[in-house]
Motif scaffolding. Structure first.
Motif, PDB file in Angstrom:
ATOM      1  N   LEU A  51       0.897  -2.743   3.262  1.00 30.99           N
ATOM      2  CA  LEU A  51       1.293  -3.844   2.396  1.00 30.99           C
ATOM      3  C   LEU A  51       1.813  -5.024   3.207  1.00 30.99           C
ATOM      4  O   LEU A  51       2.343  -4.846   4.305  1.00 30.99           O
ATOM      5  CB  LEU A  51       2.390  -3.394   1.417  1.00 30.99           C
ATOM      6  CG  LEU A  51       2.053  -2.205   0.514  1.00 30.99           C
ATOM      7  CD1 LEU A  51       3.305  -1.763  -0.249  1.00 30.99           C
ATOM      8  CD2 LEU A  51       0.935  -2.572  -0.459  1.00 30.99           C
ATOM      9  N   GLU A  52       1.688  -6.220   2.650  1.00 28.80           N
ATOM     10  CA  GLU A  52       2.285  -7.399   3.256  1.00 28.80           C
ATOM     11  C   GLU A  52       3.784  -7.400   2.946  1.00 28.80           C
ATOM     12  O   GLU A  52       4.188  -7.064   1.825  1.00 28.80           O
ATOM     13  CB  GLU A  52       1.645  -8.669   2.714  1.00 28.80           C
ATOM     14  CG  GLU A  52       0.200  -8.866   3.133  1.00 28.80           C
ATOM     15  CD  GLU A  52       0.067  -9.108   4.628  1.00 28.80           C
ATOM     16  OE1 GLU A  52       0.981  -9.721   5.219  1.00 28.80           O
ATOM     17  OE2 GLU A  52      -0.944  -8.663   5.201  1.00 28.80           O
ATOM     18  N   PRO A  53       4.625  -7.780   3.901  1.00 25.24           N
ATOM     19  CA  PRO A  53       6.078  -7.759   3.659  1.00 25.24           C
ATOM     20  C   PRO A  53       6.572  -8.970   2.883  1.00 25.24           C
ATOM     21  O   PRO A  53       7.327  -9.801   3.402  1.00 25.24           O
ATOM     22  CB  PRO A  53       6.645  -7.726   5.091  1.00 25.24           C
ATOM     23  CG  PRO A  53       5.641  -8.475   5.905  1.00 25.24           C
ATOM     24  CD  PRO A  53       4.291  -8.121   5.314  1.00 25.24           C
ATOM     25  N   TYR A  54       6.153  -9.078   1.634  1.00 28.72           N
ATOM     26  CA  TYR A  54       6.600 -10.193   0.798  1.00 28.72           C
ATOM     27  C   TYR A  54       8.100 -10.103   0.562  1.00 28.72           C
ATOM     28  O   TYR A  54       8.661  -9.020   0.388  1.00 28.72           O
ATOM     29  CB  TYR A  54       5.860 -10.181  -0.540  1.00 28.72           C
ATOM     30  CG  TYR A  54       4.376 -10.463  -0.413  1.00 28.72           C
ATOM     31  CD1 TYR A  54       3.914 -11.601   0.247  1.00 28.72           C
ATOM     32  CD2 TYR A  54       3.431  -9.590  -0.942  1.00 28.72           C
ATOM     33  CE1 TYR A  54       2.553 -11.854   0.373  1.00 28.72           C
ATOM     34  CE2 TYR A  54       2.071  -9.827  -0.812  1.00 28.72           C
ATOM     35  CZ  TYR A  54       1.643 -10.975  -0.157  1.00 28.72           C
ATOM     36  OH  TYR A  54       0.296 -11.220  -0.027  1.00 28.72           O
ATOM     37  N   ALA A  55       8.751 -11.261   0.542  1.00 25.02           N
ATOM     38  CA  ALA A  55      10.207 -11.304   0.421  1.00 25.02           C
ATOM     39  C   ALA A  55      10.689 -10.682  -0.884  1.00 25.02           C
ATOM     40  O   ALA A  55      11.771 -10.089  -0.944  1.00 25.02           O
ATOM     41  CB  ALA A  55      10.705 -12.746   0.534  1.00 25.02           C
ATOM     42  N   GLU A  56       9.909 -10.811  -1.948  1.00 26.12           N
ATOM     43  CA  GLU A  56      10.328 -10.294  -3.251  1.00 26.12           C
ATOM     44  C   GLU A  56      10.287  -8.772  -3.297  1.00 26.12           C
ATOM     45  O   GLU A  56      10.981  -8.152  -4.099  1.00 26.12           O
ATOM     46  CB  GLU A  56       9.448 -10.871  -4.366  1.00 26.12           C
ATOM     47  CG  GLU A  56       9.578 -12.365  -4.552  1.00 26.12           C
ATOM     48  CD  GLU A  56       8.778 -13.160  -3.521  1.00 26.12           C
ATOM     49  OE1 GLU A  56       8.038 -12.521  -2.725  1.00 26.12           O
ATOM     50  OE2 GLU A  56       8.907 -14.380  -3.483  1.00 26.12           O
ATOM     51  N   GLY A  57       9.441  -8.179  -2.476  1.00 28.50           N
ATOM     52  CA  GLY A  57       9.369  -6.734  -2.422  1.00 28.50           C
ATOM     53  C   GLY A  57       8.449  -6.126  -3.461  1.00 28.50           C
ATOM     54  O   GLY A  57       7.705  -6.820  -4.171  1.00 28.50           O
ATOM     55  N   TYR A  58       8.531  -4.796  -3.565  1.00 26.22           N
ATOM     56  CA  TYR A  58       7.664  -4.038  -4.457  1.00 26.22           C
ATOM     57  C   TYR A  58       8.466  -2.916  -5.120  1.00 26.22           C
ATOM     58  O   TYR A  58       9.578  -2.581  -4.704  1.00 26.22           O
ATOM     59  CB  TYR A  58       6.503  -3.392  -3.687  1.00 26.22           C
ATOM     60  CG  TYR A  58       5.671  -4.312  -2.849  1.00 26.22           C
ATOM     61  CD1 TYR A  58       4.532  -4.911  -3.370  1.00 26.22           C
ATOM     62  CD2 TYR A  58       6.002  -4.567  -1.516  1.00 26.22           C
ATOM     63  CE1 TYR A  58       3.738  -5.743  -2.584  1.00 26.22           C
ATOM     64  CE2 TYR A  58       5.216  -5.399  -0.729  1.00 26.22           C
ATOM     65  CZ  TYR A  58       4.088  -5.990  -1.267  1.00 26.22           C
ATOM     66  OH  TYR A  58       3.314  -6.812  -0.491  1.00 26.22           O
ATOM     67  N   GLY A  59       7.854  -2.314  -6.121  1.00 18.04           N
ATOM     68  CA  GLY A  59       8.326  -1.061  -6.668  1.00 18.04           C
ATOM     69  C   GLY A  59       7.283   0.003  -6.402  1.00 18.04           C
ATOM     70  O   GLY A  59       6.071  -0.264  -6.494  1.00 18.04           O
ATOM     71  N   LEU A  60       7.728   1.200  -6.043  1.00 26.46           N
ATOM     72  CA  LEU A  60       6.811   2.320  -5.804  1.00 26.46           C
ATOM     73  C   LEU A  60       7.004   3.332  -6.920  1.00 26.46           C
ATOM     74  O   LEU A  60       8.100   3.876  -7.094  1.00 26.46           O
ATOM     75  CB  LEU A  60       7.090   2.975  -4.451  1.00 26.46           C
ATOM     76  CG  LEU A  60       7.071   2.074  -3.219  1.00 26.46           C
ATOM     77  CD1 LEU A  60       7.341   2.898  -1.960  1.00 26.46           C
ATOM     78  CD2 LEU A  60       5.741   1.330  -3.094  1.00 26.46           C
ATOM     79  N   VAL A  61       5.961   3.565  -7.683  1.00 31.27           N
ATOM     80  CA  VAL A  61       6.000   4.489  -8.817  1.00 31.27           C
ATOM     81  C   VAL A  61       5.244   5.757  -8.428  1.00 31.27           C
ATOM     82  O   VAL A  61       4.046   5.699  -8.148  1.00 31.27           O
ATOM     83  CB  VAL A  61       5.388   3.852 -10.079  1.00 31.27           C
ATOM     84  CG1 VAL A  61       5.481   4.812 -11.259  1.00 31.27           C
ATOM     85  CG2 VAL A  61       6.075   2.533 -10.404  1.00 31.27           C
ATOM     86  N   LEU A  62       5.943   6.875  -8.395  1.00 34.60           N
ATOM     87  CA  LEU A  62       5.343   8.135  -7.959  1.00 34.60           C
ATOM     88  C   LEU A  62       5.062   9.013  -9.172  1.00 34.60           C
ATOM     89  O   LEU A  62       5.929   9.200 -10.033  1.00 34.60           O
ATOM     90  CB  LEU A  62       6.276   8.874  -7.001  1.00 34.60           C
ATOM     91  CG  LEU A  62       6.329   8.401  -5.538  1.00 34.60           C
ATOM     92  CD1 LEU A  62       6.805   6.962  -5.426  1.00 34.60           C
ATOM     93  CD2 LEU A  62       7.216   9.309  -4.714  1.00 34.60           C
ATOM     94  N   GLY A  63       3.853   9.542  -9.232  1.00 35.18           N
ATOM     95  CA  GLY A  63       3.504  10.383 -10.368  1.00 35.18           C
ATOM     96  C   GLY A  63       2.235  11.172 -10.126  1.00 35.18           C
ATOM     97  O   GLY A  63       1.721  11.246  -9.002  1.00 35.18           O
ATOM     98  N   GLN A  64       1.745  11.775 -11.195  1.00 33.53           N
ATOM     99  CA  GLN A  64       0.520  12.592 -11.148  1.00 33.53           C
ATOM    100  C   GLN A  64      -0.480  12.062 -12.155  1.00 33.53           C
ATOM    101  O   GLN A  64      -0.107  11.586 -13.242  1.00 33.53           O
ATOM    102  CB  GLN A  64       0.835  14.048 -11.477  1.00 33.53           C
ATOM    103  CG  GLN A  64       1.733  14.758 -10.476  1.00 33.53           C
ATOM    104  CD  GLN A  64       2.112  16.146 -10.964  1.00 33.53           C
ATOM    105  OE1 GLN A  64       3.211  16.354 -11.452  1.00 33.53           O
ATOM    106  NE2 GLN A  64       1.188  17.103 -10.829  1.00 33.53           N
TER     107      GLN A  64
END
Length: 333
Positions: A51-64
């Motif tokens: 991923l690009e290190p955007y200042a706003e960031g990300y959320g990581l959603v873990l699931g199946q």
């Protein structure tokens, strides 16, 4: 984390035959908060996921997905993920269902250990290779092996100490454990405390939801015996008694002090809430991790000494270093 479940719309990276993901947990990937298993700083953590290190960031959603395969869905709606995490941490239900327009990509596997599984689907497993990828599909993400020692385990150990600061701190007796660093008549020790146990707790915690010159001259922080996982202070080794402060401690403190002159990448130094008027400092560097309170001592973990926690007393220089690091650190918004 509870077993909250929701549906995340599919992208070009199909996560299930019915384009649905059963959400198990989520974490933030921002300069101030990111899974430390991924790297020493925010850009490194982003790079680990492509991923690009955007200042706003990300959320990581873990699931199946509907077949039970593990997926990590990356979304750019950080606020939505933050609200979900805060709700779950308070024991409240929250249906985390990001809009498909916020989905950046879907990555196979999980970068963290997850202790729960979606009901009604197969046990968690890696997705089958995409037959149309011609062998170029991404290798599934996986959590680090806690049975070995390395940078990821070192960072997890520091995270675990930060989460359970009081447990570790209460094993230090300031009246008997302080020893001046770098000379003098007293013994100086930098001793171990099996952080393998701490690293294990750190892994579970991550799945459910971070002056040098004085030290180098022997005039800076003091070094204490580290707390053993099973009881009181560990006994210093003969090598430690002869050498004084472990050279890795001096190097780590010097590199942390150098951050004040040359700011490191975002997330390399992070500051978070601590009881009272203090702040919890998490700093990382090549081969070392530090966790400290601005009103107290510091714990150091080093790649070069597997299974050891080195404890640095306040002395005269450590308080100045911690205050300066706090001033430059990124903080959760």
């Amino acid at each position: 984390m509870t077993e909250e479940e929701g549906a995340v719309a599919g992208t070009d990276n199909t996560v299930a035959d019915d384009d649905a993901l059963y959400v198990l947990t989520a974490v933030l990937l921002t300069p101030a908060q990111f899974p430390s298993v991924l790297g020493d700083d925010y850009p490194a953590a982003c790079a680990a996921l492509g991923l690009e290190p955007y200042a706003e960031g990300y959320g990581l959603v873990l699931g199946q997905d509907g077949d039970g395969a593990r997926w990590t869905v990356v979304v750019d709606d950080v606020s939505l993920v933050a609200v979900a995490i805060a709700s779950w941490d308070c024991g409240m239900e929250y249906d985390l269902s990001p809009d498909d327009r916020s989905v950046v990509c879907a990555l196979p596997g999980w970068p963290l250990a997850v202790a729960v599984a979606a009901p009604g689907v197969s046990a968690p497993h890696d997705p089958a290779p995409d037959p149309e990828a011609d062998g170029e599909d991404l290798a599934p993400l996986c959590p680090p092996d806690t049975d070995v020692w390395g940078p990821a385990q070192r960072r997890l150990g520091a995270d675990a100490i930060a989460l359970q600061w009081a447990v570790w701190r209460e094993q230090i007796d300031d009246e008997t454990d302080f020893a001046p660093a770098g000379g003098g008549d007293g013994d100086t020790s930098a001793t171990d405390a099996g952080p393998a146990a701490a690293a294990g707790r750190g892994t579970a915690a991550d799945a459910d939801r971070d002056s040098g010159s004085g030290a180098a001259s022997g005039e800076g922080p003091e070094v204490l015996d580290g707390p053993e996982a099973g009881g009181g202070p560990a006994r210093p080794s003969e090598d430690d008694r002869l050498s004084g402060t472990h050279p890795g401690v001096r190097r780590a403190l010097a590199e942390a002090h150098a951050y004040l002159d040359t700011p490191p990448p975002p997330g390399r130094v992070r500051s978070s809430f601590a009881p009272g008027d203090a702040r919890m400092i998490r700093a990382d560097g090549p081969g070392w991790s530090m966790v400290a309170r601005t009103d107290d001592i510091a714990f150091l973990l080093l790649d070069e000494v597997p299974g050891e926690i080195l404890t640095v007393g306040r002395g005269t220089e450590l308080p100045k270093l911690l205050e300066a690091l706090d001033a430059m650190a990124v903080r959760p918004s």
